[in-house]
Scaffold this active site. Structure first.
Site, mmCIF file in Angstrom:
data_model
loop_
_atom_site.group_PDB
_atom_site.id
_atom_site.type_symbol
_atom_site.label_atom_id
_atom_site.label_comp_id
_atom_site.label_asym_id
_atom_site.label_seq_id
_atom_site.Cartn_x
_atom_site.Cartn_y
_atom_site.Cartn_z
ATOM 1 N N THR A 1 -19.714 44.508 26.309
ATOM 2 C CA THR A 1 -18.487 43.924 25.791
ATOM 3 C C THR A 1 -17.838 44.778 24.712
ATOM 4 O O THR A 1 -16.776 44.445 24.217
ATOM 5 C CB THR A 1 -18.761 42.527 25.198
ATOM 6 O OG1 THR A 1 -19.949 42.602 24.422
ATOM 7 C CG2 THR A 1 -18.934 41.504 26.286
ATOM 8 N N GLY A 2 -18.501 45.858 24.323
ATOM 9 C CA GLY A 2 -17.877 46.770 23.378
ATOM 10 C C GLY A 2 -18.418 46.684 21.964
ATOM 11 O O GLY A 2 -17.701 47.021 21.019
ATOM 12 N N HIS B 1 -19.447 28.281 54.075
ATOM 13 C CA HIS B 1 -19.025 28.329 52.667
ATOM 14 C C HIS B 1 -17.509 28.150 52.567
ATOM 15 O O HIS B 1 -17.011 27.369 51.767
ATOM 16 C CB HIS B 1 -19.355 29.693 52.056
ATOM 17 C CG HIS B 1 -20.819 29.901 51.755
ATOM 18 N ND1 HIS B 1 -21.551 29.023 50.999
ATOM 19 C CD2 HIS B 1 -21.661 30.920 52.077
ATOM 20 C CE1 HIS B 1 -22.801 29.491 50.871
ATOM 21 N NE2 HIS B 1 -22.884 30.648 51.537
ATOM 22 N N HIS C 1 -22.530 31.176 58.851
ATOM 23 C CA HIS C 1 -22.937 30.885 57.476
ATOM 24 C C HIS C 1 -21.752 31.034 56.504
ATOM 25 O O HIS C 1 -21.451 30.123 55.730
ATOM 26 C CB HIS C 1 -24.083 31.830 57.100
ATOM 27 C CG HIS C 1 -24.581 31.678 55.704
ATOM 28 N ND1 HIS C 1 -25.783 31.076 55.404
ATOM 29 C CD2 HIS C 1 -24.047 32.057 54.522
ATOM 30 C CE1 HIS C 1 -25.951 31.086 54.097
ATOM 31 N NE2 HIS C 1 -24.907 31.688 53.530
ATOM 32 N N GLU C 2 -21.092 32.174 56.573
ATOM 33 C CA GLU C 2 -19.992 32.416 55.631
ATOM 34 C C GLU C 2 -18.833 31.456 55.884
ATOM 35 O O GLU C 2 -18.183 31.001 54.946
ATOM 36 C CB GLU C 2 -19.502 33.868 55.728
ATOM 37 C CG GLU C 2 -20.515 34.914 55.271
ATOM 38 C CD GLU C 2 -21.028 34.673 53.856
ATOM 39 O OE1 GLU C 2 -20.296 34.094 53.030
ATOM 40 O OE2 GLU C 2 -22.187 35.056 53.590
ATOM 41 N N GLY D 1 -23.310 39.665 21.402
ATOM 42 C CA GLY D 1 -22.565 39.456 22.633
ATOM 43 C C GLY D 1 -23.259 40.075 23.826
ATOM 44 O O GLY D 1 -24.168 40.887 23.673
ATOM 45 N N PRO D 2 -22.820 39.711 25.018
ATOM 46 C CA PRO D 2 -23.439 40.246 26.238
ATOM 47 C C PRO D 2 -23.254 41.763 26.319
ATOM 48 O O PRO D 2 -22.353 42.308 25.676
ATOM 49 C CB PRO D 2 -22.673 39.562 27.372
ATOM 50 C CG PRO D 2 -21.847 38.508 26.747
ATOM 51 C CD PRO D 2 -21.701 38.820 25.310
ATOM 52 N N PRO D 3 -24.084 42.421 27.094
ATOM 53 C CA PRO D 3 -23.976 43.875 27.226
ATOM 54 C C PRO D 3 -22.613 44.291 27.775
ATOM 55 O O PRO D 3 -22.039 43.595 28.604
ATOM 56 C CB PRO D 3 -25.073 44.236 28.232
ATOM 57 C CG PRO D 3 -25.989 43.068 28.273
ATOM 58 C CD PRO D 3 -25.196 41.872 27.891
ATOM 59 N N ASP E 1 -28.271 31.330 47.864
ATOM 60 C CA ASP E 1 -27.452 30.136 47.649
ATOM 61 C C ASP E 1 -28.287 29.012 47.070
ATOM 62 O O ASP E 1 -27.866 28.328 46.134
ATOM 63 C CB ASP E 1 -26.874 29.642 48.981
ATOM 64 C CG ASP E 1 -25.958 30.667 49.621
ATOM 65 O OD1 ASP E 1 -25.400 31.490 48.881
ATOM 66 O OD2 ASP E 1 -25.822 30.627 50.857
HETATM 67 P P1 ADP Z 1 -22.020 47.204 24.255
HETATM 68 O O1 ADP Z 1 -22.461 48.026 23.103
HETATM 69 O O2 ADP Z 1 -21.455 45.882 23.854
HETATM 70 O O3 ADP Z 1 -23.053 47.033 25.309
HETATM 71 P P2 ADP Z 1 -20.256 49.397 24.638
HETATM 72 O O4 ADP Z 1 -19.537 49.411 23.348
HETATM 73 O O5 ADP Z 1 -21.347 50.388 24.746
HETATM 74 O O6 ADP Z 1 -20.807 47.957 24.970
HETATM 75 O O7 ADP Z 1 -19.204 49.589 25.823
HETATM 76 C C1 ADP Z 1 -19.351 50.573 26.797
HETATM 77 C C2 ADP Z 1 -18.012 51.141 27.185
HETATM 78 O O8 ADP Z 1 -17.209 50.171 27.843
HETATM 79 C C3 ADP Z 1 -17.189 51.578 26.006
HETATM 80 O O9 ADP Z 1 -17.497 52.891 25.656
HETATM 81 C C4 ADP Z 1 -15.765 51.440 26.523
HETATM 82 O O10 ADP Z 1 -15.386 52.559 27.281
HETATM 83 C C5 ADP Z 1 -15.872 50.255 27.433
HETATM 84 N N1 ADP Z 1 -15.526 49.031 26.722
HETATM 85 C C6 ADP Z 1 -16.354 47.996 26.486
HETATM 86 N N2 ADP Z 1 -15.732 47.012 25.823
HETATM 87 C C7 ADP Z 1 -14.480 47.422 25.627
HETATM 88 C C8 ADP Z 1 -13.345 46.842 24.981
HETATM 89 N N3 ADP Z 1 -13.409 45.628 24.416
HETATM 90 N N4 ADP Z 1 -12.195 47.551 24.951
HETATM 91 C C9 ADP Z 1 -12.134 48.767 25.520
HETATM 92 N N5 ADP Z 1 -13.160 49.370 26.133
HETATM 93 C C10 ADP Z 1 -14.327 48.715 26.202
HETATM 94 ZN ZN ZN Z 2 -24.517 31.968 51.553
#
Ligand code: ADP
Ligand code: ZN
Ligand code: MG
Length: 647
Positions: free
Chosen positions: A244-245, A466, A462-463, A240-242, A539
């Site tokens: 996300t937990g 948009h 400009h804004e 998963g993306p950075p 843009d």
């Molecule tokens: P990853 O490893 O996916 O990059 P982390 O687990 O290191 O992300 O998440 C960093 C911090 O963000 C966690 O320590 C927590 O505090 C918060 N966090 C991220 N995702 C969640 C989640 N799903 N629920 C609760 N807290 C989260």
């Molecule tokens: Zn613009």
């Protein structure tokens, strides 16, 4: 000038590396530094004192022959001040230094200035000593043994100091509390007996949690699984993306199952020195099998598991060795033992296929960005730590933060609390959240930035371009605010759009509207000033990227319903487009370019027409924006309508 809106179909927004990474980084040595210095100073002082104490005096002690000694004793008045009598030696001092022949071994003598001297005792000399010395007024000091007491004190204290030092050093180099480290790994592998994190601390990624529930059950009690011969996956890959937990989830699994959590980051394995990485892997698995049931977590697996055979440098060879070691350790592992290997990556597409084979990381769990419900739950978890005013509506905050991941949301809550604290408030108010979100989305507000009036006007035009486009096309997300206050670096102004809901699908019409809105800023500049400015570069880049994907991936051009190898799982791909490959001919490439250009041009024409019809409104809103800097949704609509803009 940057536009902020909900998540476009896929957007790789660079994110800060996750805070509070894996298990405790040993903060010990830093804090204990002063302690070491104090200890060293004390020990040094003590040793010096001991040294002084162990030496009977400053002067050197010379050895005199027996007859020289008796001669001295017999002199009138005797130059001997005192004599200390031991069982084998006598030590004494003269009242004043005097040149005397002293024994220097093998019966030889040498003349020296003597104050302090020693004399070997002869058998049966007690009588002489008792009689002669006392009779001549020489002080006789009795001595027990050869100074054993003194030696004992010196040695004893030295030993105590040494052991103390050793103890201190050992404590220093082993990380604090329940976190322990081992071996050659130089404290890079962490083991936590209890992670103190459970599934309750993780929200918004329910599917991933459910998938891992089984792993937890197995670790708690493997017997039901073993009884029916079920094979628990040896390795589970969290993708998963950075932010996300993923790391959090892995620790939560260990916490739920109450097993030891071994963790190491893929980049830790990759060392410049040959063989170190491989030995770390061996180390890690050795320790893990001793502590089963447990979890071995390898963060950033991609750093280690990149496709092999690329590059010629030593680092690559080393990584390959490490990877091979990991593969063979995983193969040689008995899954019955209760060791589950978890790994995390945000770039699964670059992993070596060997890692994904059955018996290795054969199960993948996707940890995706949370939806609005998930965001609300995550906000609730992090809001427990702060004092919220009852006015704060976290559901609303969740609605305003589409696209943000757990780490971002944790950051928003903390930022809001910081703002409240700075203002000396009792509680965190809704306004703090609003500001925190904006800070997070577009960087810090920089009111102080100096802008020339002409520049300010251009940015306003400009804004407004948009905003008016967004107001006029059928499918655009509603505009919530237009601002020409500079935020962060790069963004001079911004138009913020709030999607009404989380989106997963976009029709062609919707994407075309999005293209138009992106080009609206430049269109307005062209209309009012007759020439474009550099402010539109961001843009244009986004519009072109979107148009390209419409042609390549979504089949939304006359080239037809073909996918020309758009990067698979784009949201996971690296921002630099790692893993992209072109899977079409030169000829097609030219056609693709043509279609991309056609899409963008069409959008441009549409915008020009649209804004020409609304020029009065454009001028009016831009004028208001110059004086007021920020205009909110209702006012924008009102002003536009007032100046005859068709809805
Ligand atoms: P990853 O490893 O996916 O990059 P982390 O687990 O290191 O992300 O998440 C960093 C911090 O963000 C966690 O320590 C927590 O505090 C918060 N966090 C991220 N995702 C969640 C989640 N799903 N629920 C609760 N807290 C989260
Ligand atoms: Zn613009
Ligand atoms: Mg992580």
């Amino acid at each position: 000038m940057k536009r902020e809106s909900g998540p476009p179909p896929a957007e790789a927004r660079p994110r800060s590396p996750e805070p509070g990474g894996p298990a405790g980084t040993p903060g010990g040595p830093v804090r204990r530094g002063p302690l070491v210095i104090v200890y060293l100073l004390l020990a040094g002082a003590l040793l010096l004192a001991l040294h002084e104490y162990s030496r009977p005096g400053q002067e050197r002690t010379w050895t005199l022959s027996w007859d020289r000694f008796t001669g001295l004793v017999a002199e009138e008045p005797s130059p001997v001040a005192w004599v200390e009598v031991g069982p084998e030696w006598m030590i004494g001092e003269l009242k004043a230094p005097r040149a005397l022949p002293v024994l220097v071994g093998e019966g030889k003598t040498r003349d020296e200035q003597v104050t302090r001297f020693q004399v070997a005792r002869l058998p049966g000399d007690e009588e002489l000593l008792a009689k002669e010395l006392t009779a001549r007024g020489i002080l006789v000091v009795g001595r027990s043994g050869e100074g054993w007491g003194r030696l004992l004190v010196v040695w004893g204290l030295s030993a105590v100091l040494f052991v103390g030092g050793l103890f201190l050093v050992m404590r220093l180099f082993s990380p604090s509390r329940q976190v322990m480290s081992f071996g050659k790994s130089r404290a890079r592998v962490y083991a936590e007996r209890e992670t103190k994190v459970g599934f309750g601390d993780v929200a918004g990624i329910e599917e991933a949690k459910e998938e891992l529930q089984e792993v937890v059950q197995f670790l708690r009690d493997p017997r039901p699984y073993q009884r029916v011969g079920a094979r628990i996956p040896r390795g589970v890959l969290l993708v998963g993306p950075p932010g996300t937990g993923k790391t959090l989830l892995a620790r939560a699994v260990a916490g739920e199952a109450s097993v030891t959590f071994f963790s190491m980051s893929g980049s830790d394995f990759v060392e410049m020195f040959a063989g170190v990485g491989a030995s770390r892997v061996r180390d890690l698995f050795e320790q893990a099998s001793k502590h089963a049931p447990c979890i071995v977590f390898i963060d950033e697996l991609d750093a280690l598991g990149k496709v092999r055979g690329v590059g010629l440098s030593g680092a690559h060879d080393e990584r390959e060795q490490t990877l091979n070691q990991l593969l063979s350790e995983m193969d040689g592992f008995d899954p019955e033992k209760g060791v589950v290997i978890l790994a995390a990556t945000n770039r699964p597409e670059i992993l070596d296929p060997a890692l994904l084979r059955p018996g290795r990381f054969d199960r993948q769990v996707v940890v995706d960005r949370p939806d609005v419900k998930g965001r609300e739950q995550i906000l609730r978890i992090h809001a427990q730590k702060v004092r919220l005013s009852p006015q704060v509506d976290l559901a609303q905050v969740a609605k305003e933060t589409p696209g943000l991941v757990g780490a971002d949301l944790a950051n928003v809550v903390n930022e809001a609390a910081l703002l409240a604290g700075r203002k000396r408030q009792e509680q965190v108010e809704p306004g703090d959240f609003r500001e925190a979100i904006q800070r997070h989305l577009v960087g810090l507000e920089r009111k102080s930035r100096i802008m020339s009036p002409g520049e300010k006007e251009r940015i306003a035009v400009h804004e407004t371009g948009h905003a008016l486009t967004a107001l006029s096309v059928p499918h655009a997300d509603p505009v919530s605010r237009v601002s020409i206050i500079a935020r962060g670096a790069g963004a001079l102004g911004y138009t913020m759009q709030m999607p009404a809901e989380d989106r997963h699908l976009y029709s062609r019409g919707e994407l075309e509207d999005r293209l138009a809105v992106l080009l609206g800023g430049r269109g307005a500049e062209l209309l009012i000033y007759g020439d474009p400015s550099t402010g539109a570069s961001d843009d244009l880049a986004r519009a072109t990227e979107l148009a390209r994907r419409m042609v390549l991936e979504f089949g939304m051009s006359p080239l037809g319903p073909l996918s020309y190898g758009g990067p698979r799982q784009r949201y996971l791909a690296s921002p630099d487009g790692g893993g992209e490959r072109r899977e079409y001919s030169e000829e097609t490439a030219r056609l693709v370019d043509e279609q991309v250009a056609a899409l963008v041009r069409a959008a441009e024409e549409r915008v020009t027409r649209l804004l020409q019809e609304r020029e009065a409104a454009l001028r009016a809103v831009a004028g208001a924006l110059v004086t007021r800097e920020v205009i909110l949704a209702e006012e924008l609509t009102a002003l536009a309508r007032e100046h005859g803009a068709p809805p």
